[in-house]
Design a protein around this motif. Structure first.
Motif, PDB file in Angstrom:
ATOM      1  N   TRP A 182       1.727 -13.419   8.201  1.00 38.56           N
ATOM      2  CA  TRP A 182       1.985 -11.985   8.110  1.00 38.56           C
ATOM      3  C   TRP A 182       2.883 -11.611   6.931  1.00 38.56           C
ATOM      4  O   TRP A 182       2.830 -10.481   6.450  1.00 38.56           O
ATOM      5  N   LEU A 183       3.720 -12.534   6.496  1.00 42.71           N
ATOM      6  CA  LEU A 183       4.628 -12.218   5.385  1.00 42.71           C
ATOM      7  C   LEU A 183       3.862 -12.105   4.070  1.00 42.71           C
ATOM      8  O   LEU A 183       2.913 -12.861   3.833  1.00 42.71           O
ATOM      9  N   PRO A 184       4.268 -11.180   3.213  1.00 40.49           N
ATOM     10  CA  PRO A 184       3.635 -11.079   1.896  1.00 40.49           C
ATOM     11  C   PRO A 184       3.780 -12.392   1.113  1.00 40.49           C
ATOM     12  O   PRO A 184       4.745 -13.150   1.308  1.00 40.49           O
ATOM     13  N   GLN A 185       2.825 -12.636   0.256  1.00 41.44           N
ATOM     14  CA  GLN A 185       2.810 -13.839  -0.582  1.00 41.44           C
ATOM     15  C   GLN A 185       4.141 -14.002  -1.317  1.00 41.44           C
ATOM     16  O   GLN A 185       4.682 -13.039  -1.843  1.00 41.44           O
ATOM     17  N   GLY A 186       4.656 -15.225  -1.330  1.00 43.29           N
ATOM     18  CA  GLY A 186       5.852 -15.538  -2.100  1.00 43.29           C
ATOM     19  C   GLY A 186       7.167 -15.413  -1.361  1.00 43.29           C
ATOM     20  O   GLY A 186       8.207 -15.814  -1.899  1.00 43.29           O
ATOM     21  N   ILE A 187       7.162 -14.871  -0.154  1.00 42.62           N
ATOM     22  CA  ILE A 187       8.423 -14.725   0.581  1.00 42.62           C
ATOM     23  C   ILE A 187       8.804 -16.029   1.268  1.00 42.62           C
ATOM     24  O   ILE A 187       9.964 -16.447   1.233  1.00 42.62           O
TER      25      ILE A 187
END
Length: 168
Positions: free
Chosen positions: A55-60
């Motif tokens: 669910w987290l945006p890419q790169g986090i």
């Protein structure tokens, strides 16, 4: 939120390690509010942890911090569920990170006066904490931090690492 927001305004992107992130309300909420941070969580519930990652945006998601990042430990609303409270600092120390800040929370006393039928129902909270017990636990578990106490139904404390020369 305010601390991360200030770090972002100062040009910093912190790395946050959360013990027991449940279903990710903290990192997902930060991402929704467009804060800049990296995140790594440890959870007994592996399917929930996988969902957080997805669910987290890419790169986090980042397994380790970069050298220049502020390193933050978070453990909210989990201590009262632990049969061995020392599991919290042990889990934190085990990853080998020297944290700049620590944020902890637990319900104050018996949250809401407790639940009915506590003698026969499945227990979620294994113990309650007084403000003094909570701060004593933090001081013994994480030496070298100055603690700020925030009083509410759930107590929150923020620990800021003191100068290396002052640490015990």
């Amino acid at each position: 939120f305010e601390d991360i927001k200030k770090m972002n305004l100062d040009g910093h992107t912190p790395w946050i390690f959360e013990i027991s992130p449940s279903h990710g309300w903290l990192p997902l909420g930060f991402a929704k509010r467009e804060l800049k941070f990296n995140f790594f969580g440890k959870n007994l519930n592996q399917p929930a942890l996988k969902k957080i990652k997805d669910w987290l945006p890419q790169g986090i998601w980042a397994d380790k911090p970069q050298d220049n990042q502020t390193k933050i430990l978070v453990c909210f609303e989990a201590l009262e569920h632990m049969a061995r409270p020392e599991d919290l600092p042990q889990s934190a120390h085990k990853i080998g990170i020297d944290f700049d800040r620590i944020y902890l929370s637990t319900p104050k006393y018996c949250l809401g006066g407790g639940l009915p039928d506590w003698k026969t129902r499945r227990l979620g909270h294994l113990r309650n904490w007084t403000p003094n017990e909570f701060l004593d636990f933090a001081n013994k578990s994480f030496k070298g931090y100055a603690w700020t106490y925030f009083d509410s139904h759930s107590m929150v404390i923020r620990g800021e690492r003191q100068d290396t020369a002052e640490r015990v």
